[in-house]
Every structure is written in C-alpha cells, then in structure tokens.
Design a protein around this motif. Structure first.
Motif, PDB file in Angstrom:
ATOM      1  N   PRO A 171      50.767 120.455  61.305  1.00 47.83           N
ATOM      2  CA  PRO A 171      49.799 120.932  60.302  1.00 47.83           C
ATOM      3  C   PRO A 171      50.419 121.055  58.912  1.00 47.83           C
ATOM      4  CG  PRO A 171      49.663 122.272  62.280  1.00 47.83           C
ATOM      5  CD  PRO A 171      50.829 121.359  62.472  1.00 47.83           C
ATOM      6  N   PHE A 172      51.689 121.474  58.847  1.00 48.48           N
ATOM      7  CA  PHE A 172      52.363 121.527  57.544  1.00 48.48           C
ATOM      8  C   PHE A 172      52.393 120.126  56.919  1.00 48.48           C
ATOM      9  CE2 PHE A 172      54.079 125.722  58.525  1.00 48.48           C
ATOM     10  CZ  PHE A 172      54.145 126.282  57.265  1.00 48.48           C
ATOM     11  N   ALA A 173      52.731 119.132  57.729  1.00 55.12           N
ATOM     12  CA  ALA A 173      52.812 117.765  57.198  1.00 55.12           C
ATOM     13  C   ALA A 173      51.456 117.312  56.660  1.00 55.12           C
ATOM     14  CB  ALA A 173      53.297 116.810  58.295  1.00 55.12           C
ATOM     15  N   ILE A 174      50.392 117.628  57.394  1.00 55.36           N
ATOM     16  CA  ILE A 174      49.054 117.228  56.940  1.00 55.36           C
ATOM     17  C   ILE A 174      48.710 117.936  55.626  1.00 55.36           C
ATOM     18  CG2 ILE A 174      46.604 117.172  57.544  1.00 55.36           C
ATOM     19  CD1 ILE A 174      48.447 115.336  59.221  1.00 55.36           C
ATOM     20  N   GLY A 175      49.051 119.208  55.532  1.00 52.36           N
ATOM     21  CA  GLY A 175      48.811 119.949  54.287  1.00 52.36           C
ATOM     22  C   GLY A 175      49.541 119.319  53.116  1.00 52.36           C
ATOM     23  N   TRP A 176      50.789 118.953  53.327  1.00 51.98           N
ATOM     24  CA  TRP A 176      51.568 118.334  52.247  1.00 51.98           C
ATOM     25  C   TRP A 176      50.978 116.981  51.854  1.00 51.98           C
ATOM     26  CZ3 TRP A 176      54.282 120.983  49.196  1.00 51.98           C
ATOM     27  CH2 TRP A 176      55.077 122.044  49.629  1.00 51.98           C
ATOM     28  N   ILE A 177      50.552 116.223  52.852  1.00 53.67           N
ATOM     29  CA  ILE A 177      49.963 114.908  52.536  1.00 53.67           C
ATOM     30  C   ILE A 177      48.690 115.104  51.702  1.00 53.67           C
ATOM     31  CG2 ILE A 177      48.807 112.911  53.570  1.00 53.67           C
ATOM     32  CD1 ILE A 177      50.876 113.143  55.889  1.00 53.67           C
ATOM     33  N   THR A 178      47.909 116.115  52.038  1.00 51.13           N
ATOM     34  CA  THR A 178      46.693 116.409  51.258  1.00 51.13           C
ATOM     35  C   THR A 178      47.052 116.696  49.801  1.00 51.13           C
ATOM     36  OG1 THR A 178      45.672 117.341  53.229  1.00 51.13           O
ATOM     37  CG2 THR A 178      44.686 117.932  51.118  1.00 51.13           C
TER      38      THR A 178
END
Ligand code: FES
Length: 415
Positions: A171-178
């Motif tokens: 989820p952290f990775a997805i947040g950063w990609i956003t």
C-alpha cells in the motif's frame, strides 16, 4: 497576417465582441458558439479544480512524508538497527531475507557484505524522500524514490507476509506511485521562498543571459536552467537530510539513553553485558515489557543443594509471575530471551528473536502471547511458542531450563 487581422488584433476585447456579434448576425454566417453561464463558470473554475486535486492529495502527502522522515530518523537512532548482527539489526534482517525474499541473490551480493552502509543509505534516502515530499522540492522524483523503496521493502521484509494485503509496504508503494503521477498540483511547496524562485532562471542562468545579451550571443538553452534548478533542489534536500541525520545520530542516543542501554542488555549485540546489578530492570516498552534481570555472567553456576542443577542462573521462582516473565540474555547466542511461568505452573524459556526478520518479540500481558512489534508475528508460549499469526510459521526457539524447587533458582541448562 492580413491587414484586416492586424487591425482586429489592435481592437479592444469589447470591439472584438461587437465584430463577432456582427458577423454571426449576417444571414448565412456560421453561428459561433456562445458559452452558457454554466459553461463559463466551469471554465473559470477549471484552475481551482486542478487545485482541489492537489488538496485532495495533501493528507496522503503528509502521511507518507512524515512516515518516511520518521522511519529514516528512527533507523539512525535505533541502537540495535545499524549493526551487522543481532536482533533487530539490518544484518539479521538481511540474513532472514536470504531465506524469504525473491531478491535473495541481490541481498547476498550487494547487501550482506555491507549491511551497515546499506542500512544507513536507506535511512538517509528515506529522510530525503520525506523532506522532498513535505516541501514539494523535486516532488515527483522523491515520490518515485519513495515508491522504489517501498517496493524494495515489499520484496524483502514484507514478502513472507501472507496474504499479501496484510503487508504494509505494498500500500505504501501504491501511495507513492499516486503522488509521483499527480505531483503537488502546485499546492504547499516552498519554491516561493527559494532565492531562484522569482524568476524562471537561476541566478547563474540570469548572469549567463545578461552576459550573452551584452555580447550579442545566443541565449543559453532554457533546459540548462531546469537542470540547474533540479541540481540545486537536490543539493538542498541532500544537505537538509544530512543535517537532520547528524542531529538524529547525536541527539537520539541522548534522548533514548535509557532505552539504548536496556536494548543493549536485552539484544546482546552491544557487548555491554557485563556490569550486572542485582536489581531487575525493565526493557523499553512499559506494559508489554519483559522484566530483565541484570545480565548474568555466562559462567556455569555451582550445583545447587540437591546437586542436580548445573547451568546459568537466570532468575528466581519467587520473582516469576504468570503475567510477568523474566528476561535474560542467552549466554550461548547473545539473544534476548525470557523465562515464563505458564498458567499450569510450568516454567518455560524462549529465545525472543522473531523467526520472521529478527526483531525482538514482546510479552503481551493482556493476551499472554508473545507479539513481534515489527510485523505482528504472534507466538503462543503455552504451546511451544508456535506461531499463531503473522508472517512466519516458525516457532520461537525453546530454551532448556531447570528449576530448583528447594531454592527457587531457575537455571538455563545446555540441553
Ligand atoms: Fe517481522 Fe517479527 S520481524 S514479524
């Protein structure tokens, strides 16, 4: 451009409006679209809608920025982390990744030979990413670096967590990609305070342009200015990260002095196991702490009155309560360990090194379970410390103890 066009360009907007109306009123003239009041409002509000998307991402931006900043500083001030071995150390985590991560070959080649450098580098990068995210400097690059770090963590520390959605790093990775895709939306950045912000060009670029104009030479390429601004922002982020990291490294041990000494005695990694005091001390986290007697000597205790006990004394039955284990350092491995009194009266001891990635598990008095603070692995001490939840299925290592019922002394035995 025709003369007529030039004349029309010289007219005021109001003149142009009259001309447009006049043209459209001629018979057979193509009708121009006149925006309705709603359409006009929508057009006027368009820029603020872009702003709204920037505002919508601010909570995510603050959360990720603060979390990475904190995580980086925490790694630097944690007395157990920047070590090549021992519970909670980056070295121990890498040793675990070799068995669990799909990146094991990379860990073996690039990680294990330099664990402290890799740990410090990750901490610095996290701090830099946090600064860039909170200030808006090199925002997209920092968000992309945050995504890369989170994916790295997912492929190593979180890879063994099943199912995948229990792991925090994806989820952290997805947040950063956003954030990397969206950018700041122009919201809450410090660019306005930078010396080179008032102009599209840096001071150096402005000088270059003045010189070029004075000498009648072509203007320097505008891309140069963009590159220079990026370099200046990267330098600013890097310098701030280094200052914060240095402050953390100096102030952290002072602030956490008590904790550091406690961890040192419980982790067995600091070498500071001598200097015993008679009174038991308590490890860092109140409430879930394991009572740790002063580190015992690794010397074998003399035989007890019954002649049956030969081992390292680790505590007394009179101090052991069902809700209050006694912690000690295993003299053989140097690992933090604990002896527990089970509800059925049985005395058991376990190595507290988590079988997931080497953190030190803690006793939870409310549940009577041993719980890892890193990723939540939970072990049941009444059933051989088997894993009942979390990212590992391996039990904690059991230690052999002997209780002298005459004297109440509990000793660690070799078998
Ligand atoms: Fe990951 Fe313990 S180190 S659960």
């Amino acid at each position: 451009m025709s003369q007529r066009d030039r004349a029309q360009r010289r007219r005021s907007p109001r003149d142009a409006e009259y001309v447009a109306r006049d043209r459209s009123s001629r018979p057979g003239a193509p009708q121009e679209h006149t925006p309705s009041a709603d359409e006009g409002k929508a057009w006027i509000e368009a820029p603020s809608r872009q702003g709204v998307s920037g505002i919508a991402l601010v909570p995510l931006r603050i959360f990720l920025g603060v979390t990475f900043l904190y995580a980086g500083l925490d790694k630097l001030v944690d007395p157990a982390f920047l070590r090549d071995a021992g519970p909670g150390s980056i070295g121990a985590q890498m040793a675990a990744f070799v068995h669990t991560s799909p990146l094991a070959p990379l860990v073996i080649v690039f990680g294990q030979p330099f664990p402290i450098a890799v740990g410090a580098g990750i901490a610095l990068l996290e701090i830099a990413v946090g600064i860039g995210t909170l200030t808006g400097l090199l925002f997209r690059a920092c968000a992309a670096a945050g995504a890369a770090l989170a994916i790295l963590f997912w492929l190593t520390a979180s890879w063994a967590i099943k199912p995948y959605y229990y792991g925090p790093d994806l989820p952290f990775a997805i947040g950063w990609i956003t954030l990397a895709l969206a950018g700041t939306g122009g919201m809450f950045t410090v660019h306005a305070w930078l010396p080179w912000s008032g102009s599209a060009a840096t001071p150096h670029e402005q000088r270059q342009r003045r010189l070029a104009a004075a000498r009648g030479r072509p203007m320097p390429d505008a891309d140069d200015g963009v590159t220079r601004r990026a370099v200046l922002e990267a330098g600013l982020i890097g310098a701030t990260a280094l200052v914060l990291a240095s402050l953390g490294a100096v102030v952290g041990p002072i602030v956490r002095g008590r904790d550091a000494s406690a961890v040192g005695s419980s982790s067995g990694t600091s070498g500071g196991l001598s200097g015993a005091s008679a009174a038991p001390v308590t490890t860092a986290d109140a409430g879930t702490a394991v009572t740790t007697p002063a580190p015992t000597s690794s010397a074998v205790a003399p035989a007890g009155p019954t002649g049956q006990t030969a081992g390292t004394p680790i505590g007394s039955l009179t101090h052991l309560r069902p809700d209050r284990p006694i912690g000690f350092t295993d003299p053989t491995t140097g690992d933090p360990s604990a002896v527990l009194l089970l509800p059925n009266g049985k005395v058991v001891a376990y190595d507290l090194t988590c079988t997931h990635a080497g953190c030190t598990v803690e006793y939870d008095p409310s549940s009577g379970l041993l719980i890892c603070p890193c990723h939540g692995a939970t072990f049941d001490p009444t059933h051989g410390a088997r894993a009942i939840a979390g990212p590992t299925d391996q039990p904690l290592a059991a230690l052999s103890v002997h209780v002298d019922r005459t004297t109440g002394q509990i000793s660690l035995t070799s078998s």
